[in-house]
Design an enzyme around this catalytic site. Structure first.
Site, PDB file in Angstrom:
ATOM      1  N   GLY A 209      27.980  44.668  46.438  1.00 35.89           N
ATOM      2  CA  GLY A 209      27.949  46.057  46.007  1.00 35.89           C
ATOM      3  C   GLY A 209      26.849  46.304  45.002  1.00 35.89           C
ATOM      4  N   PRO A 210      26.560  47.575  44.748  1.00 42.47           N
ATOM      5  CG  PRO A 210      26.380  49.886  44.899  1.00 42.47           C
ATOM      6  CD  PRO A 210      27.223  48.743  45.315  1.00 42.47           C
ATOM      7  N   PRO A 211      24.833  47.329  41.531  1.00 46.85           N
ATOM      8  CG  PRO A 211      22.709  47.085  40.605  1.00 46.85           C
ATOM      9  CD  PRO A 211      23.426  47.633  41.789  1.00 46.85           C
ATOM     10  N   GLY A 214      31.558  46.724  39.148  1.00 47.62           N
ATOM     11  CA  GLY A 214      32.743  45.981  38.725  1.00 47.62           C
ATOM     12  C   GLY A 214      32.975  44.679  39.465  1.00 47.62           C
ATOM     13  CB  THR A 216      31.093  40.547  36.622  1.00 49.66           C
ATOM     14  OG1 THR A 216      29.796  40.474  37.207  1.00 49.66           O
ATOM     15  CG2 THR A 216      31.290  39.387  35.690  1.00 49.66           C
ATOM     16  CG  HIS A 432       6.895  69.864  40.173  1.00 44.40           C
ATOM     17  ND1 HIS A 432       6.099  69.236  41.100  1.00 44.40           N
ATOM     18  CD2 HIS A 432       8.095  69.254  40.266  1.00 44.40           C
ATOM     19  CE1 HIS A 432       6.775  68.278  41.706  1.00 44.40           C
ATOM     20  NE2 HIS A 432       8.001  68.270  41.218  1.00 44.40           N
ATOM     21  CD  GLU A 433      11.015  69.582  37.527  1.00 44.54           C
ATOM     22  OE1 GLU A 433      12.056  69.714  38.211  1.00 44.54           O
ATOM     23  OE2 GLU A 433      10.305  68.558  37.567  1.00 44.54           O
ATOM     24  CG  HIS A 436      11.896  70.609  42.734  1.00 42.88           C
ATOM     25  ND1 HIS A 436      11.727  70.063  43.980  1.00 42.88           N
ATOM     26  CD2 HIS A 436      11.233  69.799  41.882  1.00 42.88           C
ATOM     27  CE1 HIS A 436      10.966  68.974  43.875  1.00 42.88           C
ATOM     28  NE2 HIS A 436      10.646  68.802  42.622  1.00 42.88           N
ATOM     29  CG  ASP A 509       9.464  65.702  44.148  1.00 42.33           C
ATOM     30  OD1 ASP A 509      10.518  65.187  43.742  1.00 42.33           O
ATOM     31  OD2 ASP A 509       8.804  66.529  43.507  1.00 42.33           O
TER      32      ASP A 509
HETATM   33  P1  ADP Z   1      28.760  44.236  38.431  1.00 45.79           P
HETATM   34  O1  ADP Z   1      29.134  42.810  38.228  1.00 45.79           O
HETATM   35  O2  ADP Z   1      29.239  44.798  39.714  1.00 45.79           O
HETATM   36  O3  ADP Z   1      27.291  44.506  38.229  1.00 45.79           O
HETATM   37  P2  ADP Z   1      30.321  44.555  36.106  1.00 45.79           P
HETATM   38  O4  ADP Z   1      31.621  44.020  36.552  1.00 45.79           O
HETATM   39  O5  ADP Z   1      29.485  43.623  35.310  1.00 45.79           O
HETATM   40  O6  ADP Z   1      29.485  45.082  37.327  1.00 45.79           O
HETATM   41  O7  ADP Z   1      30.560  45.913  35.326  1.00 45.79           O
HETATM   42  C1  ADP Z   1      30.038  46.140  34.055  1.00 45.79           C
HETATM   43  C2  ADP Z   1      31.058  46.860  33.213  1.00 45.79           C
HETATM   44  O8  ADP Z   1      31.263  48.169  33.697  1.00 45.79           O
HETATM   45  C3  ADP Z   1      32.397  46.204  33.257  1.00 45.79           C
HETATM   46  O9  ADP Z   1      32.493  45.215  32.282  1.00 45.79           O
HETATM   47  C4  ADP Z   1      33.342  47.350  33.019  1.00 45.79           C
HETATM   48  O10 ADP Z   1      33.439  47.576  31.636  1.00 45.79           O
HETATM   49  C5  ADP Z   1      32.632  48.518  33.656  1.00 45.79           C
HETATM   50  N1  ADP Z   1      33.102  48.739  35.024  1.00 45.79           N
HETATM   51  C6  ADP Z   1      32.346  48.597  36.148  1.00 45.79           C
HETATM   52  N2  ADP Z   1      33.062  48.895  37.240  1.00 45.79           N
HETATM   53  C7  ADP Z   1      34.293  49.227  36.826  1.00 45.79           C
HETATM   54  C8  ADP Z   1      35.488  49.632  37.490  1.00 45.79           C
HETATM   55  N3  ADP Z   1      35.541  49.738  38.824  1.00 45.79           N
HETATM   56  N4  ADP Z   1      36.575  49.882  36.740  1.00 45.79           N
HETATM   57  C9  ADP Z   1      36.512  49.770  35.410  1.00 45.79           C
HETATM   58  N5  ADP Z   1      35.431  49.394  34.716  1.00 45.79           N
HETATM   59  C10 ADP Z   1      34.315  49.125  35.403  1.00 45.79           C
HETATM   60 ZN    ZN Z   2       9.671  67.174  41.834  1.00 43.12          ZN
HETATM   61 MG    MG Z   3      27.893  41.414  37.414  1.00 41.92          MG
END
Ligand code: ADP
Ligand code: ZN
Ligand code: MG
Length: 627
Positions: A209-211, A214, A216, A432-433, A436, A509
């Site tokens: 999943g994206p950064p 959650g 970790t 520009h803005e 849009h 854009d």
């Molecule tokens: P990832 O590992 O996917 O990049 P993390 O788990 O490190 O993301 O998330 C960073 C922080 O953001 C977590 O420690 C938490 O505090 C918060 N967070 C991220 N996703 C959630 C979620 N689904 N529910 C609650 N807190 C979240």
């Molecule tokens: Zn623009």
């Molecule tokens: Mg992480």
């Protein structure tokens, strides 16, 4: 509290012994040297030597580069004394010696004797090998922690108590992922229940999943729910100075894990070591990663999953992973941890809003609606920003207003009032803005325009037009997509009309507009010419292929040309649409731009009032406007 690693006193003793041995040898050599090299010769200053030569007291001399040994003339009945001196650079010396009738010769550089020679050759490699053995050995067995623990796995170990602080209740908005992980928790809690009936336990679960969504956090929550030890290490920590250390770390990590079963081994940023071997290592350094990756694969194949070790890993770039990692028996289960939807965002906001004092007027539901695309981490950040703003504004509790400002900060980066634009730049940005916004307000599928600002925020955007959808949109029709493209081109169109030229500010854009048009043609089948075919390779084969860079299906040259033409058509049509609208409403364009140049930000009712005056271009009128 982290568990201390099992220490290996034997290893420490061994290195102690080696050091002791080396020190002893040097001492011995020093003590023995007079015996080995003969009695030492008295040293005199060079000036004295020269004196003695002048006074014709010297019988013979051996001249070396760093020593001159000489013998004085025999005195009555006994041989002359032997002395030595350290020479200075003196080209006159040979002539002087000859003049005074001294018998002299050069001595070749001293070679030492066989014993010192052998020691000189043998000792450095012995020390090197000993140190090397020490480090490698530490990687395999236990060893005390310290500055020297290079190959020691840096896995942070949590015992039950610590990991238990994180539970599924702390993670919100990722219900599907949680549901999948409940099974892992059940297994870790009572493995017998599964093994009894012969169920195959997953060895590896990959969180994708994206950064900031959650991943970790979820891994920790699994350990917390199951009450087991949690070993975590980031893939980037494996990247090491010398070859072999990463592999040793992996070996060590799994060895520790087996000792502490049931437990979880969590490898964060798996892509750092798990990059596809086909694409990796172009610039060298691939060997080390490959060894580490191979070791990881070996370890994952090697352990019996029934002992209760489950490997979790996280990545936000699954498409770069080596396919070998995804084979059965390794990370064969993948769990998607996506950005939260409306209700998910609400749930996450609930969690973090509890941690701050909220004013009466705060409406979390509305905040959730205004933050589509935010990840869990973004939402946490949002609450924190709002609390900081409230504190700065000397409020007792966080108000809705603070959240509003915090959203903008998170959306567009921090306000950078210090970065001043020149007047000319400001004017361009303003037009520009406004471009849009004026195109956007007429387009189907466009989101409500909340705010136009020419206060630069963050690094990327000079000004921005804030559009916030009131709902999550999953389905958009062709007209809506075309409308979005026209809106994206509105900024550039305004610059063209007003300044008769374009600036670099519109490049982002154009990128987005072209991407979207291409997706309409190749993914959504929205082109009449090309028909309802998907010309984009689906996710799945791309995932498993060896990092093939071309996401497009094999198409004939003719088809490729047709795709390009269709994409160009869509973008150009949208571009003309934007131009038409702005030309037709030129007076309003000037009026809004002038206003925004005065006050920098227009929002709320004032903005709605202005934008409501934008008149759509009727087909009949278009003919003479578009020329
Ligand atoms: P990832 O590992 O996917 O990049 P993390 O788990 O490190 O993301 O998330 C960073 C922080 O953001 C977590 O420690 C938490 O505090 C918060 N967070 C991220 N996703 C959630 C979620 N689904 N529910 C609650 N807190 C979240
Ligand atoms: Zn623009
Ligand atoms: Mg992480």
């Amino acid at each position: 509290m982290p568990i201390k690693n099992d220490s290996g006193p034997s290893r420490a003793r061994l290195i102690g012994n080696i050091l002791f041995l080396v020190a002893g040898l040097f001492l011995l050599i020093n003590l023995l040297s007079p015996l080995l090299f003969g009695p030492s010769i008295p040293k005199v200053p060079y000036s004295m030597f020269i004196h003695q030569v002048r006074d014709e007291e010297v019988a013979r001399a051996s001249v070396g580069q760093d020593q001159i040994r000489y013998q004085l003339k025999d005195e009555v009945g006994q041989p002359g004394q032997i002395l030595s001196t350290t020479p200075i650079f003196d080209l006159e010396l040979p002539r002087l010696l000859e003049e005074k009738g001294v018998e002299f010769a050069a001595i070749p550089r001293p070679k030492g004797n066989w014993f010192t020679n052998i020691l000189g050759w043998v000792i450095p490699p012995i020390i090197f090998v000993a140190v090397w053995q020490f480090f490698i050995g530490r990687g395999m067995g236990g060893g005390p922690q310290g500055a020297l623990s290079i190959t020691k796995s840096k896995a942070k170990i949590y015992v039950e108590g610590e990991a238990a602080k994180v539970t599924f209740a702390d993670v919100a908005g990722v219900e599907e992922a949680k549901a999948e992980l409940v099974e892992v928790v059940d297994f870790l809690k009572s493995p017998q229940r599964f093994t009894q009936i012969g169920a195959r336990i997953p060895r590896g679960v990959l969180l994708v999943g994206p950064p900031g969504t959650g991943k970790t956090l979820l891994a920790k929550a699994v350990a917390g729910e199951a009450g087991v030890t949690f070993f975590s290490i980031a893939g980037s920590e494996f990247v090491e100075l010398f070859v072999g250390a990463g592999a040793a770390r992996v070996r060590d990590l799994f060895e520790q894990a087996k000792k502490h079963a049931p437990c979880i081994v969590f490898i964060d940023e798996l892509d750092a070591i798990g990059k596809s071997r086909a694409t990796a290592g172009f610039y060298g350094g691939g060997d080390e990663r490959e060894q580490t990756l191979n070791q990881l694969l070996t370890e994952m194949d090697g352990f019996d999953p029934n002992i209760g070790v489950i490997v979790l890993a996280a990545t936000n770039r699954p498409e770069t992973l080596d396919p070998a990692l995804l084979r059965p028996g390794r990370f064969d289960r993948q769990v998607l941890v996506d950005r939260p939807d409306l209700s998910g965002r609400r749930a996450i906001l609930d969690i973090y809003a509890q941690k701050v004092k909220l004013a009466e007027d705060v409406d979390l539901e509305a905040l959730a609606a205004r933050t589509p695309g935010f990840s869990g981490a973004d939402l946490e950040n949002l609450v924190n920003e709002a609390a900081l703003l409230a504190a700065r504004n000397n409020r007792q509790a966080v108000a809705q207003e603070d959240f509003g400002e915090a959203i903008e900060r998170v959306v567009a980066g921090l306000e950078k009032k210090s970065r001043a634009l020149s007047d000319k730049e400001k004017t361009v940005v303003a037009y520009h803005e406004v471009g849009h916004a004026m195109v956007g307000v007429l387009m189907p599928g466009s989101d409500r325009i909340e705010k136009i600002s020419i206060i630069p925020r963050g690094m990327a955007a000079l000004g921005y037009t804030l559009q916030l959808p009131t709902e999550d949109r999953f389905l958009l029709n062709e007209a809506e997509l075309r409308g979005q493209i026209a809106t994206m081109l509105g900024g550039r169109a305004a610059e063209e009309i007003v300044f008769d030229t374009v600036t670099t500010g519109a490049s982002n854009d154009l990128q987005r507009a072209t991407d979207l048009a291409e997706r309409m043609v190749t993914t959504y089948g929205m082109s009449k010419v090309l028909g309802p075919l998907a010309y984009q390779q689906g996710q799945q084969p791309r995932f498993l292929e060896n990092g093939a860079p071309n996401p497009r299906r094999m198409v004939s040259e003719l088809t490729a040309e047709a795709i390009d033409k269709e994409v160009k058509d869509i973008v150009e049509t949208a571009h003309h649409q934007a131009l038409d609208i702005l030309k037709y409403n030129r007076d309003l364009l000037d009026a809004i731009a002038t206003q925004i140049l005065k006050i920098e930000v227009i929002e709320g009712e004032e903005l709605q009032g202005l934008l409501n005056q934008v008149k759509p271009v009727m087909d009949s009128e278009k003919i003479h406007v578009a020329v």
